[in-house]
Write a protein that holds these residues in place. Structure first.
Motif, mmCIF file in Angstrom:
data_model
loop_
_atom_site.group_PDB
_atom_site.id
_atom_site.type_symbol
_atom_site.label_atom_id
_atom_site.label_comp_id
_atom_site.label_asym_id
_atom_site.label_seq_id
_atom_site.Cartn_x
_atom_site.Cartn_y
_atom_site.Cartn_z
ATOM 1 N N UNK A 150 0.858 -1.198 0.000
ATOM 2 C CA UNK A 150 0.000 0.000 0.000
ATOM 3 C C UNK A 150 0.891 1.244 0.000
ATOM 4 N N UNK A 151 0.533 2.228 -0.800
ATOM 5 C CA UNK A 151 1.369 3.421 -0.918
ATOM 6 C C UNK A 151 1.198 4.347 0.280
ATOM 7 N N UNK A 152 2.272 5.081 0.560
ATOM 8 C CA UNK A 152 2.247 6.087 1.623
ATOM 9 C C UNK A 152 1.128 7.091 1.303
ATOM 10 N N UNK A 153 0.260 7.329 2.247
ATOM 11 C CA UNK A 153 -0.806 8.313 2.040
ATOM 12 C C UNK A 153 -2.074 7.736 1.440
ATOM 13 N N UNK A 154 -2.027 6.461 1.062
ATOM 14 C CA UNK A 154 -3.234 5.829 0.511
ATOM 15 C C UNK A 154 -4.263 5.690 1.635
ATOM 16 N N UNK A 155 -5.562 5.803 1.249
ATOM 17 C CA UNK A 155 -6.621 5.810 2.271
ATOM 18 C C UNK A 155 -7.468 4.550 2.224
ATOM 19 N N UNK A 156 -7.790 4.016 3.411
ATOM 20 C CA UNK A 156 -8.779 2.933 3.477
ATOM 21 C C UNK A 156 -10.162 3.543 3.294
ATOM 22 N N UNK A 157 -11.182 2.703 3.069
ATOM 23 C CA UNK A 157 -12.548 3.182 2.890
ATOM 24 C C UNK A 157 -13.037 3.984 4.096
ATOM 25 N N UNK A 158 -12.580 3.559 5.304
ATOM 26 C CA UNK A 158 -13.040 4.248 6.515
ATOM 27 C C UNK A 158 -12.216 5.500 6.831
ATOM 28 N N UNK A 159 -11.333 5.891 5.904
ATOM 29 C CA UNK A 159 -10.588 7.134 6.063
ATOM 30 C C UNK A 159 -9.212 6.971 6.685
ATOM 31 N N UNK A 160 -8.879 5.776 7.196
ATOM 32 C CA UNK A 160 -7.551 5.575 7.804
ATOM 33 C C UNK A 160 -6.472 5.737 6.723
ATOM 34 N N UNK A 161 -5.430 6.529 7.050
ATOM 35 C CA UNK A 161 -4.376 6.809 6.069
ATOM 36 C C UNK A 161 -3.157 5.928 6.353
ATOM 37 N N UNK A 162 -2.582 5.371 5.294
ATOM 38 C CA UNK A 162 -1.382 4.527 5.459
ATOM 39 C C UNK A 162 -0.168 5.418 5.671
ATOM 40 N N UNK A 163 0.515 5.248 6.808
ATOM 41 C CA UNK A 163 1.661 6.123 7.080
ATOM 42 C C UNK A 163 3.003 5.396 6.944
ATOM 43 N N UNK A 164 2.990 4.260 6.247
ATOM 44 C CA UNK A 164 4.256 3.550 6.021
ATOM 45 C C UNK A 164 4.582 3.520 4.527
#
Ligand SMILES: Cc1ncc(C[n+]2csc(CCOP(=O)(O)OP(=O)(O)O)c2C)c(N)n1
Ligand code: SF4
Ligand SMILES: [Mg+2]
Length: 347
Positions: A150-164
């Motif tokens: 998953x890319x840095x900054x990509x968002x899950x459906x519930x709005x959680x942002x990937x920070x890795x």
């Protein structure tokens, strides 16, 4: 007298088999899942190459992606392994029977998380295996959590942002010594089919990362693995054509516009340049392009790296030509005299 109706002959490939022979059971994945499109291309590739399905072994781990070998080549051998452990099962199977053609299907979670250790060692061995990652940036089977691609900054459906930051499996494979590395998109029929056919003709490990959107958990605004994001950010490295060894086709092209790579079996991979001057046999250029596109939030697609002449793992191990599985017992284990000699040497 009844009129005699003649059916048109069924279309077959060069070994006389119909396309239907290359299919498997009906898919149980979500309608529109990218993984289904990849299964279709795998069916087409084996049919067009005229491979005998009985000479193929399908391998996988755990995940929606790893379920897919059930949906193609129903008459082939198959082994659905433990999560992330497909590489070691594939290694054992192909060393035991080197006459089989191996195709492994994994997911970005199966490869990048629990299976990363096995993946790393597979890439450095050059086992003759086509290894496909059906990459949707999430764990589809367990309801869409972020995976390591998953890319840095990509968002899950519930709005959680990937920070890795993501693991780029192509860069990792090139770095570790894989000899055929490609990236494609499940929605690009033409490119994916050409890559699969070239990969199946390569002697060694062919690692293909196929971006394959998960329509249920990762196809929304803010995801970088959605259909719309991938279509907009696809950066093809060249236009790919594949000429199999059994087709004697002369291809005309202007010098300097196309790179031709001769595969080990005599097939030819033709890469027409698209403005850029990309050479897929240049490892440093491959790594540079992967780093640059990742930084720009884009996907470089096509054959990223190919090294057609490196010895595969079977050759490196100097195995006898007869598959080990077909050797008589007295040739697979040392006799008493040899064991006595070994014992004596250890005294
Ligand atoms: C040892 C073990 N740990 C965890 C799981 C739960 N699990 C099943 S599939 C999966 C991840 C699947 O993700 P991916 O490989 O990306 O496949 P996808 O479903 O996205 O195609 C996980 C964590 C499991 N089955 N076994
Ligand atoms: S959950 Fe996602 S990855 Fe799994 S079958 Fe459905 S769309 Fe495909
Ligand atoms: Mg996944």
């Amino acid at each position: 007298m009844d009129a005699v109706t003649t059916q048109p002959p069924k279309k077959t490939n060069r070994i006389g088999l119909e396309l239907a022979t290359y299919r498997g059971s009906k898919t149980t994945l979500c309608a529109g899942c990218g993984h289904n499109a990849i299964s279709e291309r795998i069916i087409d590739a084996f049919y067009e190459l005229g491979t005998d399905p009985k000479r193929v072994i399908k391998l996988s781990g755990i995940g929606c992606s790893s379920k897919t070998p059930a949906y193609f080549l129903g008459g082939s051998h198959g082994f659905n392994a433990v999560h992330g452990r497909m590489p070691s099962v594939a290694t054992g199977a192909l060393l035991a029977n080197s006459s089989l053609q191996g195709i492994g299907v994994s997911g970005d979670g199966d490869t990048g998380a629990i299976g990363i250790g096995q993946f790393v060692h597979l890439m450095r061995r050059n086992l003759p295996l086509v290894y496909i990652i059906e990459d949707n940036g999430c764990y589809g089977l367990t309801k869409g959590q972020f995976s390591p691609t998953a890319d840095l900054g990509s968002k899950l459906k519930n709005g959680v942002v990937n920070d890795l930051p993501p693991i780029d499996t192509c860069a990792l494979a090139v770095e570790l010594g894989a000899t055929f590395v490609a990236r494609s998109f499940s929605g690009d029929k033409k490119q994916l089919l050409a890559i699969l056919k070239a990969a199946l003709s390569h002697r060694g490990t062919s690692m293909i990362d196929v971006i394959s959107p998960c329509v249920t958990f990762n196809d929304h605004e803010g995801s970088t693995k959605s259909y719309s994001y991938v279509k907009e950010h696809d950066e093809p490295l060249g236009e790919i054509s594949f000429v199999p060894f059994f087709e004697d086709i002369t291809v005309e092209y202007d010098p300097g516009t196309t790179t031709e790579v001769k595969m080990h079996d005599g097939s030819r991979l033709l890469l027409k340049k698209l403005g850029n001057d990309y050479n897929p046999t240049d490892k440093m250029q491959a790594l540079t392009v992967l780093h640059e596109t990742l930084r720009r939030g884009e996907f470089a697609t096509g054959v990223i790296y190919v090294e057609p002449d490196k010895d595969d793992f079977i050759t490196q191990l100097n195995l006898v030509d007869t598959p080990l599985a077909a050797l008589p017992m007295d040739r697979t284990r040392p006799g008493k005299a040899v064991l006595d000699e070994v014992m004596e040497s250890l005294r």
